[in-house]
Motif scaffolding. Structure first.
Motif, short mmCIF file in Angstrom:
data_model
loop_
_atom_site.label_atom_id
_atom_site.label_comp_id
_atom_site.label_asym_id
_atom_site.label_seq_id
_atom_site.Cartn_x
_atom_site.Cartn_y
_atom_site.Cartn_z
N THR A 286 0.86 -1.18 0.00
CA THR A 286 0.00 0.00 0.00
C THR A 286 0.89 1.22 0.00
O THR A 286 1.80 1.33 0.83
CB THR A 286 -0.91 0.01 1.24
OG1 THR A 286 -1.65 -1.21 1.27
CG2 THR A 286 -1.87 1.18 1.21
N ASN A 287 0.66 2.13 -0.96
CA ASN A 287 1.47 3.34 -1.00
C ASN A 287 0.82 4.43 -0.14
O ASN A 287 -0.25 4.22 0.44
CB ASN A 287 1.73 3.81 -2.43
CG ASN A 287 0.47 4.24 -3.17
OD1 ASN A 287 -0.53 4.63 -2.58
ND2 ASN A 287 0.53 4.19 -4.48
N GLY A 288 1.48 5.57 -0.03
CA GLY A 288 1.01 6.66 0.82
C GLY A 288 -0.36 7.20 0.46
O GLY A 288 -1.06 7.75 1.31
N GLU A 289 -0.77 7.04 -0.80
CA GLU A 289 -2.07 7.52 -1.25
C GLU A 289 -3.14 6.45 -1.11
O GLU A 289 -4.29 6.66 -1.51
CB GLU A 289 -2.02 8.00 -2.71
CG GLU A 289 -1.14 9.22 -2.95
CD GLU A 289 0.33 8.85 -3.09
OE1 GLU A 289 0.67 7.92 -3.85
OE2 GLU A 289 1.16 9.49 -2.41
N GLY A 290 -2.78 5.28 -0.61
CA GLY A 290 -3.74 4.20 -0.45
C GLY A 290 -3.84 3.27 -1.64
O GLY A 290 -4.64 2.34 -1.65
N GLY A 291 -3.04 3.52 -2.69
CA GLY A 291 -3.02 2.64 -3.85
C GLY A 291 -2.37 1.31 -3.51
O GLY A 291 -1.52 1.22 -2.62
N VAL A 292 -2.79 0.26 -4.22
CA VAL A 292 -2.27 -1.08 -3.93
C VAL A 292 -1.49 -1.60 -5.14
O VAL A 292 -1.93 -1.48 -6.28
CB VAL A 292 -3.42 -2.04 -3.57
CG1 VAL A 292 -2.90 -3.46 -3.39
CG2 VAL A 292 -4.12 -1.57 -2.30
N ILE A 293 -0.34 -2.19 -4.85
CA ILE A 293 0.51 -2.83 -5.84
C ILE A 293 0.69 -4.27 -5.38
O ILE A 293 1.05 -4.51 -4.22
CB ILE A 293 1.88 -2.13 -5.92
CG1 ILE A 293 1.70 -0.65 -6.27
CG2 ILE A 293 2.79 -2.84 -6.92
CD1 ILE A 293 2.89 0.21 -5.93
N VAL A 294 0.42 -5.23 -6.25
CA VAL A 294 0.54 -6.64 -5.90
C VAL A 294 1.68 -7.23 -6.72
O VAL A 294 1.70 -7.11 -7.95
CB VAL A 294 -0.78 -7.40 -6.16
CG1 VAL A 294 -0.63 -8.86 -5.75
CG2 VAL A 294 -1.94 -6.74 -5.40
N GLU A 295 2.63 -7.86 -6.02
CA GLU A 295 3.82 -8.40 -6.67
C GLU A 295 4.05 -9.85 -6.26
O GLU A 295 3.70 -10.25 -5.15
CB GLU A 295 5.05 -7.56 -6.28
CG GLU A 295 4.93 -6.12 -6.72
CD GLU A 295 6.03 -5.22 -6.21
OE1 GLU A 295 6.28 -4.20 -6.88
OE2 GLU A 295 6.64 -5.50 -5.16
N ARG A 296 4.65 -10.61 -7.17
CA ARG A 296 4.95 -12.02 -6.92
C ARG A 296 6.46 -12.24 -6.89
O ARG A 296 7.17 -11.82 -7.80
CB ARG A 296 4.33 -12.90 -8.00
CG ARG A 296 4.69 -14.39 -7.85
CD ARG A 296 4.03 -15.27 -8.90
NE ARG A 296 2.59 -15.14 -8.91
CZ ARG A 296 1.76 -15.71 -8.01
NH1 ARG A 296 2.24 -16.44 -7.04
NH2 ARG A 296 0.47 -15.55 -8.13
#
Length: 137
Positions: free
Chosen positions: A49-59
């Protein structure tokens, strides 16, 4: 396919640097713009979760503790690229120092190669500067 690499020299032993960054779930420990990380699928997938609330999903794609390196791909993110794969490596350097390398390959989607490279080169450079600051602090 585009690629970019950023490096930073850190006045700390490679083992100490790897201890901080070598965990796939450790980004919040040294990367200020990623305040939260949650693991799933037995530790092979992280949701950031970034500072703006965005989500990044990584494998997690590859991990080598002895070589102090891991590679990961993006499953879902608000970035204008496809086929993203990145590697983070800590190298031994002379005098008890280390060199950290963060590289990525990707295919731009809807933006120029120059724009995509600039985006990720900026992320890597800022991230490595934050890592150095964390270890020096």
């Amino acid at each position: 396919m585009a690629t970019t690499t950023a490096t930073v020299d850190i006045p700390a032993p490679a083992a100490r640097v790897w201890q901080l960054i070598g965990g796939f779930d450790s980004l919040p420990d040294w990367l200020p713009y990623i305040p939260a990380s949650t693991l799933s699928e037995g530790g092979r997938v992280r949701s950031l979760t970034n500072g703006e609330g965005g989500v990044i999903v990584e494998r997690l794609e590859a991990f080598d503790d002895r070589a102090r390196t891991y590679s990961y791909s993006i499953i879902r993110a608000p970035f204008p690229v496809t086929g993203y794969r990145s590697t983070l490596t800590v190298h031994e350097a002379s005098g008890g120092q280390s060199r950290v390398e963060w590289s990525g390959t990707f295919t731009p989607a809807g933006v120029s190669e120059e724009e995509a490279v600039a985006l990720f080169h900026g992320i890597y450079t800022e991230g490595l500067a934050a890592l150095r600051k964390t270890l020096e602090g």
